[in-house]
Design a protein around this motif. Structure first.
Motif, mmCIF file in Angstrom:
data_model
loop_
_atom_site.group_PDB
_atom_site.id
_atom_site.type_symbol
_atom_site.label_atom_id
_atom_site.label_comp_id
_atom_site.label_asym_id
_atom_site.label_seq_id
_atom_site.Cartn_x
_atom_site.Cartn_y
_atom_site.Cartn_z
ATOM 1 N N THR A 212 0.866 -1.325 -0.044
ATOM 2 C CA THR A 212 0.106 0.000 -0.181
ATOM 3 C C THR A 212 0.851 1.278 0.106
ATOM 4 N N VAL A 213 1.974 1.236 0.939
ATOM 5 C CA VAL A 213 2.704 2.619 0.856
ATOM 6 C C VAL A 213 3.528 2.550 -0.346
ATOM 7 N N LEU A 214 4.089 1.333 -1.084
ATOM 8 C CA LEU A 214 4.774 1.705 -2.301
ATOM 9 C C LEU A 214 3.878 2.141 -3.473
ATOM 10 N N SER A 215 2.399 1.852 -3.318
ATOM 11 C CA SER A 215 1.581 2.142 -4.368
ATOM 12 C C SER A 215 1.369 3.660 -4.544
ATOM 13 N N LEU A 216 1.562 4.193 -3.188
ATOM 14 C CA LEU A 216 1.486 5.582 -3.160
ATOM 15 C C LEU A 216 2.549 6.615 -3.859
ATOM 16 N N PHE A 217 3.739 5.726 -4.174
ATOM 17 C CA PHE A 217 4.760 6.291 -4.917
ATOM 18 C C PHE A 217 4.824 5.567 -6.640
ATOM 19 N N GLY A 218 3.597 4.825 -6.794
ATOM 20 C CA GLY A 218 3.575 3.906 -7.933
ATOM 21 C C GLY A 218 3.535 4.932 -9.238
ATOM 22 N N LEU B 16 -2.869 3.967 -13.659
ATOM 23 C CA LEU B 16 -1.955 4.930 -14.347
ATOM 24 C C LEU B 16 -1.336 4.261 -15.371
ATOM 25 N N THR B 17 -1.347 3.116 -15.892
ATOM 26 C CA THR B 17 -0.630 2.312 -17.086
ATOM 27 C C THR B 17 -0.643 3.370 -18.308
ATOM 28 N N GLN B 18 0.369 3.200 -19.023
ATOM 29 C CA GLN B 18 0.504 3.955 -20.305
ATOM 30 C C GLN B 18 -0.580 3.751 -21.260
ATOM 31 N N ALA B 19 -1.308 2.578 -21.382
ATOM 32 C CA ALA B 19 -2.267 2.362 -22.070
ATOM 33 C C ALA B 19 -3.695 2.707 -21.777
ATOM 34 N N GLY B 20 -3.728 3.182 -20.472
ATOM 35 C CA GLY B 20 -4.925 3.633 -19.635
ATOM 36 C C GLY B 20 -5.604 2.618 -18.972
ATOM 37 N N PRO B 21 -6.593 2.800 -18.189
ATOM 38 C CA PRO B 21 -7.179 2.184 -17.204
ATOM 39 C C PRO B 21 -7.764 0.802 -17.482
ATOM 40 N N GLU B 22 -8.263 0.695 -18.824
ATOM 41 C CA GLU B 22 -8.550 -0.578 -19.497
ATOM 42 C C GLU B 22 -7.305 -1.461 -19.454
#
Length: 236
Positions: free
Chosen positions: A182-188, A203-209
């Motif tokens: 969870t902590v690492l996800s804050l800086f993900g 936040l992936t490059q190709a979008g939420p899908e």
């Protein structure tokens, strides 16, 4: 058979804090943003004047994703920990049920609980936007995306947490993994796309899908790996 085990699991959690956590997560996440918006109402309204509801949704998502990840760790640990604390695994597996049914029922139980939590998040977000006088014409698609996509994208995290919680009696270990994740996800945000702890942030490059499809695919792989190990392990 899985349905019967699932029904029994629902009975087991009736007098626990599980349902409290299910509602606490989304209400807490939206509540924090409510404080944020009401304290800085003029500034944030001007900041998001071009898309008021978009501002609300983006801020709620920022709080909701870590809350979801922490909720996965807590719920899996509480539900599996109950079996460990009461030394019930051998009794449970001695019944005419398969290990597949037991493992799958636990996963379905937590998934259903988290779906309820996501639904509460959506309702609370709508109420927040209305309370801010942003109108009731909210973007339904975007609301559903920020409410439910993180859960689907977090499928590998959920299955991993369940796997750890079931196979390790000391629940401090899976809880530590969940908290660190969870902590690492804050800086993900700037992490590479293979870092699956960032997928619930969408936040992936190709979008939420893309985050959702990758999450479901890897979640299935982790589920199979966890089930295989659970089938071979002696439980106490």
């Amino acid at each position: 058979m899985t349905v019967k085990v699932l029904a029994a699991d629902f009975i087991k959690i009736r007098r626990t804090l599980v349902w409290f956590l299910v509602f606490l997560g989304p209400i807490g996440a939206v509540g924090l943003q409510a404080v944020n918006f009401f304290l800085r109402y003029d500034y944030l309204t001007k900041e998001y004047e071009a898309d008021l509801w978009g501002g609300v949704l983006s801020n709620v998502q920022f709080m909701a994703a870590p809350a979801l990840l922490l909720g996965m760790a807590l719920l899996t640990s509480m539900i599996a920990g109950y079996e460990h604390q009461t030394n019930a695994w051998k009794q449970l597996l001695a019944l005419p049920v398969t290990r597949f049914s037991v493992f799958t029922a636990k996963l379905l139980l937590i998934f259903i609980l988290l779906v309820v939590s996501c639904l509460v998040l959506a309702v609370c977000t709508i109420l927040l936007g209305g309370a801010l006088n942003y109108g009731w014409n909210f973007p339904v698609t975007d609301l559903l995306r920020i409410s439910f996509f993180p859960l689907l994208a977090g499928a590998p995290i959920l299955t991993l947490q369940l796997w750890l919680a079931i196979t390790i009696k000391n629940q401090a270990i899976p809880l530590t993994v969940g908290i660190l994740g969870t902590v690492l996800s804050l800086f993900g945000a700037n992490a590479p796309d293979w870092f699956f702890w960032k997928w619930p942030l969408l936040l992936t490059q190709a979008g939420p899908e893309q985050a959702v499809w990758m999450g479901l695919a890897l979640g299935a792989v982790v589920f199979c790996a966890g089930l295989t190990q659970f089938n071979r392990q002696d439980v106490n």
